[in-house]
Design a protein around this motif. Structure first.
Motif, PDB file in Angstrom:
ATOM      1  N   GLN A 356       0.922  -1.159  -0.054  1.00  0.00           N
ATOM      2  CA  GLN A 356       0.027   0.051  -0.076  1.00  0.00           C
ATOM      3  C   GLN A 356       0.834   1.316  -0.134  1.00  0.00           C
ATOM      4  O   GLN A 356       0.570   2.373  -0.772  1.00  0.00           O
ATOM      5  CB  GLN A 356      -0.928   0.011   1.325  1.00  0.00           C
ATOM      6  CG  GLN A 356      -1.571   1.281   1.362  1.00  0.00           C
ATOM      7  CD  GLN A 356      -2.797   1.729   0.532  1.00  0.00           C
ATOM      8  OE1 GLN A 356      -3.057   0.760  -0.236  1.00  0.00           O
ATOM      9  NE2 GLN A 356      -3.051   2.831   0.235  1.00  0.00           N
TER      10      GLN A 356
ATOM     11  N   THR B 161     -14.241   5.861  -5.275  1.00  0.00           N
ATOM     12  CA  THR B 161     -14.451   6.129  -4.102  1.00  0.00           C
ATOM     13  C   THR B 161     -15.684   5.697  -3.281  1.00  0.00           C
ATOM     14  O   THR B 161     -15.885   5.272  -2.117  1.00  0.00           O
ATOM     15  CB  THR B 161     -14.194   7.649  -3.737  1.00  0.00           C
ATOM     16  OG1 THR B 161     -12.973   7.886  -4.617  1.00  0.00           O
ATOM     17  CG2 THR B 161     -14.349   8.164  -2.544  1.00  0.00           C
ATOM     18  N   SER B 164     -15.469   2.408  -2.566  1.00  0.00           N
ATOM     19  CA  SER B 164     -14.514   2.155  -1.093  1.00  0.00           C
ATOM     20  C   SER B 164     -15.851   2.333   0.003  1.00  0.00           C
ATOM     21  O   SER B 164     -15.584   1.508   1.042  1.00  0.00           O
ATOM     22  CB  SER B 164     -13.512   3.302  -0.883  1.00  0.00           C
ATOM     23  OG  SER B 164     -12.716   3.204  -2.142  1.00  0.00           O
ATOM     24  N   ALA B 167     -17.722  -0.712   0.527  1.00  0.00           N
ATOM     25  CA  ALA B 167     -16.766  -1.584   1.051  1.00  0.00           C
ATOM     26  C   ALA B 167     -16.655  -1.481   2.516  1.00  0.00           C
ATOM     27  O   ALA B 167     -16.877  -2.656   3.256  1.00  0.00           O
ATOM     28  CB  ALA B 167     -15.529  -1.596   0.174  1.00  0.00           C
ATOM     29  N   ILE B 352     -13.274  -5.776  -0.553  1.00  0.00           N
ATOM     30  CA  ILE B 352     -12.137  -5.008  -0.119  1.00  0.00           C
ATOM     31  C   ILE B 352     -10.990  -4.916  -1.240  1.00  0.00           C
ATOM     32  O   ILE B 352     -10.546  -4.020  -1.922  1.00  0.00           O
ATOM     33  CB  ILE B 352     -11.404  -5.141   1.183  1.00  0.00           C
ATOM     34  CG1 ILE B 352     -12.576  -4.773   2.324  1.00  0.00           C
ATOM     35  CG2 ILE B 352     -10.313  -4.226   1.465  1.00  0.00           C
ATOM     36  CD1 ILE B 352     -12.102  -4.990   3.722  1.00  0.00           C
ATOM     37  N   VAL B 355     -12.189  -3.645  -4.457  1.00  0.00           N
ATOM     38  CA  VAL B 355     -12.446  -2.118  -4.614  1.00  0.00           C
ATOM     39  C   VAL B 355     -11.079  -1.436  -4.692  1.00  0.00           C
ATOM     40  O   VAL B 355     -10.903  -0.627  -5.383  1.00  0.00           O
ATOM     41  CB  VAL B 355     -13.219  -1.613  -3.483  1.00  0.00           C
ATOM     42  CG1 VAL B 355     -13.069  -0.334  -3.121  1.00  0.00           C
ATOM     43  CG2 VAL B 355     -14.631  -2.167  -3.577  1.00  0.00           C
ATOM     44  N   GLN B 356      -9.945  -2.223  -3.752  1.00  0.00           N
ATOM     45  CA  GLN B 356      -8.742  -1.629  -3.874  1.00  0.00           C
ATOM     46  C   GLN B 356      -8.248  -1.709  -5.236  1.00  0.00           C
ATOM     47  O   GLN B 356      -7.557  -0.742  -5.768  1.00  0.00           O
ATOM     48  CB  GLN B 356      -7.994  -2.252  -2.945  1.00  0.00           C
ATOM     49  CG  GLN B 356      -6.523  -1.899  -2.862  1.00  0.00           C
ATOM     50  CD  GLN B 356      -6.199  -0.320  -2.573  1.00  0.00           C
ATOM     51  OE1 GLN B 356      -6.880   0.293  -1.828  1.00  0.00           O
ATOM     52  NE2 GLN B 356      -4.957   0.104  -2.685  1.00  0.00           N
ATOM     53  N   PHE B 359      -9.684   0.778  -7.703  1.00  0.00           N
ATOM     54  CA  PHE B 359      -9.132   2.085  -7.526  1.00  0.00           C
ATOM     55  C   PHE B 359      -7.672   2.287  -8.142  1.00  0.00           C
ATOM     56  O   PHE B 359      -7.306   3.320  -8.704  1.00  0.00           O
ATOM     57  CB  PHE B 359      -9.151   2.310  -6.262  1.00  0.00           C
ATOM     58  CG  PHE B 359      -8.314   3.680  -5.778  1.00  0.00           C
ATOM     59  CD1 PHE B 359      -8.813   5.096  -6.098  1.00  0.00           C
ATOM     60  CD2 PHE B 359      -6.921   3.521  -5.060  1.00  0.00           C
ATOM     61  CE1 PHE B 359      -8.319   6.018  -5.872  1.00  0.00           C
ATOM     62  CE2 PHE B 359      -6.442   5.077  -4.937  1.00  0.00           C
ATOM     63  CZ  PHE B 359      -7.085   6.146  -5.162  1.00  0.00           C
TER      64      PHE B 359
ATOM     65  N   VAL C 353      -9.718   2.932   7.671  1.00  0.00           N
ATOM     66  CA  VAL C 353     -10.640   3.571   6.661  1.00  0.00           C
ATOM     67  C   VAL C 353     -10.596   4.976   6.448  1.00  0.00           C
ATOM     68  O   VAL C 353     -10.682   5.388   5.200  1.00  0.00           O
ATOM     69  CB  VAL C 353     -12.060   3.163   7.297  1.00  0.00           C
ATOM     70  CG1 VAL C 353     -13.409   3.933   6.452  1.00  0.00           C
ATOM     71  CG2 VAL C 353     -12.450   1.402   6.882  1.00  0.00           C
ATOM     72  N   GLN C 356      -7.373   5.779   4.285  1.00  0.00           N
ATOM     73  CA  GLN C 356      -7.709   5.151   2.885  1.00  0.00           C
ATOM     74  C   GLN C 356      -8.378   6.014   1.965  1.00  0.00           C
ATOM     75  O   GLN C 356      -8.239   6.489   0.986  1.00  0.00           O
ATOM     76  CB  GLN C 356      -8.041   3.870   2.874  1.00  0.00           C
ATOM     77  CG  GLN C 356      -8.550   3.317   1.662  1.00  0.00           C
ATOM     78  CD  GLN C 356      -7.174   2.940   0.809  1.00  0.00           C
ATOM     79  OE1 GLN C 356      -6.204   3.134   1.063  1.00  0.00           O
ATOM     80  NE2 GLN C 356      -7.381   2.983  -0.717  1.00  0.00           N
ATOM     81  N   LEU C 357      -9.660   6.580   2.653  1.00  0.00           N
ATOM     82  CA  LEU C 357     -10.637   7.495   1.960  1.00  0.00           C
ATOM     83  C   LEU C 357      -9.811   8.910   1.713  1.00  0.00           C
ATOM     84  O   LEU C 357     -10.185   9.465   0.724  1.00  0.00           O
ATOM     85  CB  LEU C 357     -11.804   7.544   2.915  1.00  0.00           C
ATOM     86  CG  LEU C 357     -12.745   6.532   2.608  1.00  0.00           C
ATOM     87  CD1 LEU C 357     -13.995   6.920   3.412  1.00  0.00           C
ATOM     88  CD2 LEU C 357     -13.331   6.705   1.036  1.00  0.00           C
ATOM     89  N   GLN C 360      -7.604   8.658  -1.301  1.00  0.00           N
ATOM     90  CA  GLN C 360      -8.384   8.345  -2.388  1.00  0.00           C
ATOM     91  C   GLN C 360      -8.916   9.808  -2.734  1.00  0.00           C
ATOM     92  O   GLN C 360      -8.766  10.131  -4.067  1.00  0.00           O
ATOM     93  CB  GLN C 360      -9.476   7.489  -2.207  1.00  0.00           C
ATOM     94  CG  GLN C 360      -9.127   5.971  -2.250  1.00  0.00           C
ATOM     95  CD  GLN C 360     -10.069   5.033  -2.417  1.00  0.00           C
ATOM     96  OE1 GLN C 360     -11.086   5.389  -2.910  1.00  0.00           O
ATOM     97  NE2 GLN C 360      -9.987   3.788  -2.405  1.00  0.00           N
TER      98      GLN C 360
END
Lengths: 396, 396, 396
Positions: A356, B161, B164, B167, B352, B355-356, B359, C353, C356-357, C360
């Protein structure tokens, strides 16, 4: 997949995933003293193994570890010289296959002795070591000299996404174990092995696709940095096929011998040093196996060739995950001790975190020193975790 | 949210989340043979259900599955023809609401029979199926014809997004279960259901916001590809409101009938075939329910309209997560068998991961064939996981 | 790290992580009524604490919470005025260190009373509160006025990546606990504390590196928005060093007093209100401690200065994770009640979470109202989770 040019007696670096050309004379002067003198540990290790009474396992372990570092470099050098003689396609394939040969040999020997835990830990450790430690030192080193360093985003993204895929693949067997253990049918080692074998096969096929992408359909993405290199003229000084093969055979044999010593002494050494199996696998063996890549990647970054640097580090991680790991699974069946791909929770978390972070850092096509610090901080934090983890009783 | 133009007797595709206009004649010739002939399974399924003695549940299951595929296509076609007649705003809403009507009907019937596990598995399966399988085949197919395919990043990012967010929402009930189970108060089914209901409500409101964004405030982001399409003139050939309504009613009734057969036979069929509940839900039902979107998305990618292709696949996932899932939770209270949104660990991980990856792949605004392979590899790995998972004893 | 200019009697905002200059007169008129009148709760809280019989703990808790909000604002204001007098380097350091002083004081008092669970929950809550709630309201508010808002990507990315690192660091002790509990050596509180101490140290060093990056080597990245601001001329109206110090001392003392009340009443209040420890920590205390940042960030977004807005919200999260959390760990040893950094699963998930958001959403350098809705939806979903979670019996 370019070939390095150096004078005949220089020290070789594993540039299997690298993309550029070193200016040889400086490199030689800079790096020869720092790595090649480690070859002295080859005879020392042999002496310790056969003549010291009582045998000092810890010293033998340390010496064989140190001896592997320059030998891995020579293997890489010989592979690349050979690759140059064989032309782009076959040569690229050779590089891609033997790029992490030293690690593969250590792992195979460890596997044949049933040290599955160490082998799996070293797979996870190689991935995070390349992505966090090697990349971190490279970005920090480069960033201290250059305010910002830029590189080709498309190539970096393709690698980062493939690495995400690899992280998913290495997570699934653990998810399977946790879930199946709570179900009526229950978890069975046999199903775990079937699952791992199927995943290893998918990874292997994906690696073949990645190679086609890099070597055939989109090879120009990976060739940008090398074309305008002024050192190309020195290519004439390369090794002959005979010399390359000779060096390759000698270095490989010596790596195998040192790995034999290393693996034989690892159990005694780690209890003497108070280290856990997982720490030895994730941190020690991974650092040793990747030392040659490490020095080359850092050197490239210091020369503002960040694209090559990322190519080496991320490429080496990919090779471990998509080629070495499946080959080890397949080989384990030959030894009659099937290895699954189930990693421990900390190993899974470490790989996911590393993948990541490298995605976040590489996706904008530029780096600065702070990003190097960030990668190294995470490596340090993970290192602390693995250091404090108690010994595990059973695999997984 | 554009309307497709085809001659009156052509085969319809669910383009509710699509953004463009098909050139009808080629499409008809290309796809009619491949999907419309599946309508023959409607009478076959009816025959198997009412006249075969002893009833072959497996054959009935397979035939009703196959029959749903073209019927779902006709429903989508009729919805879009109707949407065109009702104008952009109302039409867009209609498309957005009935776009996954076939899946919704199957799920509702399964829900009324208490097959909560299959329903939840099919929600997760639809999301990963669209994102990994449909997108993977589209990107690979398009990538084999075009070196690089580009699309609008802003629209793709907004979708990724929102996905996400979905998710996260689908992960929370599982986190709740795991945590609450270890606390003094303990976990209770009632709290789990309250939590799921509240989350379903938030998702539903978010879907309304997403529709306002797509249909009102930022609609031009989604209209780029369709304006310069030369096929717009063919719009006159569309269906009348009456014809659209008639087709919609007939197709919906038949889908409901086939779903009744399908759900009724699923238990017997899967034990005959040796498949687990979760595999049937995640892989089989999800693939069947999305077959129409699948063919359209791939076709668009082959025509180098990657933006439309992503819009269809990701949009369908979003509709499942933000509209179908909440509607199913609300409906489950009408049936008196409340459904929560707690998914199993593998389902959560799969969503997850999907979705990752989407993205990572969509955030740079271009795709190549390797990215298609990567998505398909991950789908394959997840499929292997679900295949080997033993039957679960209780939901969750 | 710019200094705010306002007339002498205006209300101060904590802009320690902010990057720009407010146009003071409008701000004063706009915000003075909304926050400064909350100062009336200072005497009310004192009265409730010392003169009401029987003491109403819930009222005392609510009043001291409300009183902290404007006091935190005054502390921020005084810090910034002082920072301006001390010049860029020292001033920036001052801002970076005392920016979240109010939260630090509340946490230290809670720590001294052994409320470790609340303290850890408030760390997690501050991070997600800033990233999801503050950012969400800002982006939504700004997005309703402006179609698209742009900002500097490099600065936003550096912050988002550092936040990822922090999320990793706060996840590791939990991973350690889960893994170690299943091993032969078993989990011990002592090792957990050693691990947390080591991680706190790494975070602290990383924070120092981040400050060097922001204040020294790459300071121009953070200075873009402020240079072209027309309000710079008003800088002459700032406070003297004496006045700044006086306000700082008075406000800090009052915050400490209010925190003493707040923490003393929290246990009684939350059982009266039926709230769990984790909900109070994650939602209530986090919102109160960050109210001043909140209003400033929203105001900046409404003025289309999204870069400053993100700087404030993400910067505050970073300060909590990399400075406040380590300082609390170090301080806990002074109190003789060592605090580890092991968070509960929902806290860990919430932080991951949120991080990560925000990555993004911030990585493309533009925002729209839908992204604000997305962040708020996720905050709401997490809030629902923490609301329904039963009380935990033991830490972790």
């Amino acid at each position: 997949m370019e070939v390095l040019e150096r004078c005949g007696y220089g020290f070789g670096f594993n540039l299997s995933e690298g993309l550029g050309v070193l200016d040889s004379s400086k490199v030689k002067r800079l790096f020869k003293p720092s790595l090649s003198w480690l070859l002295v540990f080859v005879p020392v290790a042999v002496a310790l193994r056969f003549w010291s009474q009582p045998r000092n396992e810890t010293a033998l372990f340390v010496c064989s570890c140190l001896a592997v570092i320059p030998l891995a470099g020579w293997m890489g050098r010989a592979t690349e010289e050979l690759a140059e003689r064989l032309g782009h396609g076959v040569g690229g394939l050779l590089n891609a296959t033997f790029g992490n040969a030293a690690e593969l040999i250590i792992a195979l020997i460890a596997l044949s002795k049933g040290l599955t835990g160490v082998v799996k830990a070293s797979i996870a450790g190689s991935i995070i070591g390349n992505v966090l430690l090697v990349m971190g030192v490279s970005i920090l080193g480069g960033g201290l000299r250059f305010r910002e360093q830029r590189f080709n985003q498309t190539a970096a993204r393709a690698s980062a996404t493939t690495l995400s895929l690899a992280a998913v693949a290495l997570t699934i067997p653990t998810v399977f174990h946790v879930t199946a253990a709570g179900h009526s049918g229950g978890w069975s080692l046999e199903t775990e092995q079937k699952l791992s074998l199927a995943i290893a096969f998918v990874l292997f096929v994906t690696y073949a696709c990645l190679l086609s992408f890099e070597l055939i359909t989109h090879k120009q993405l990976y060739a940008i940095d090398s074309t305008d290199d002024s050192e190309v003229g020195k290519r004439a000084e390369g090794w002959s096929v005979f010399k390359s093969l000779l060096v390759l055979i000698v270095a490989t044999s010596l790596v195998a011998l040192m790995s034999e010593f290393l693996v034989g002494a690892v159990e005694a050494a780690r209890s003497a040093l108070g280290l856990t199996e997982v720490f030895v696998g994730v941190i020690l063996i991974a650092v040793i196996g990747n030392a040659a890549e490490h020095s080359t990647a850092v050197m490239m970054a210091m020369k503002n060739k960040m694209g090559i640097s990322i190519g080496i580090a991320v490429g080496s991680s990919l090779q471990i995950a998509l080629f070495v790991a499946p080959v080890l699974v397949f080989s384990s069946y030959l030894f009659g001790r099937p290895m699954d791909l189930e990693f421990t929770l900390p190993e899974v978390v470490a790989v996911i975190v590393a993948v990541q972070l490298i995605f976040q850092i590489s996706s904008d096509g530029e780096t600065n020193w702070l990003e190097g610090v960030q990668l190294l901080s995470v490596y340090l934090i993970l290192g602390i975790l693995f250091f404090y983890l108690p010994e595990r009783t059973e695999a997984g």
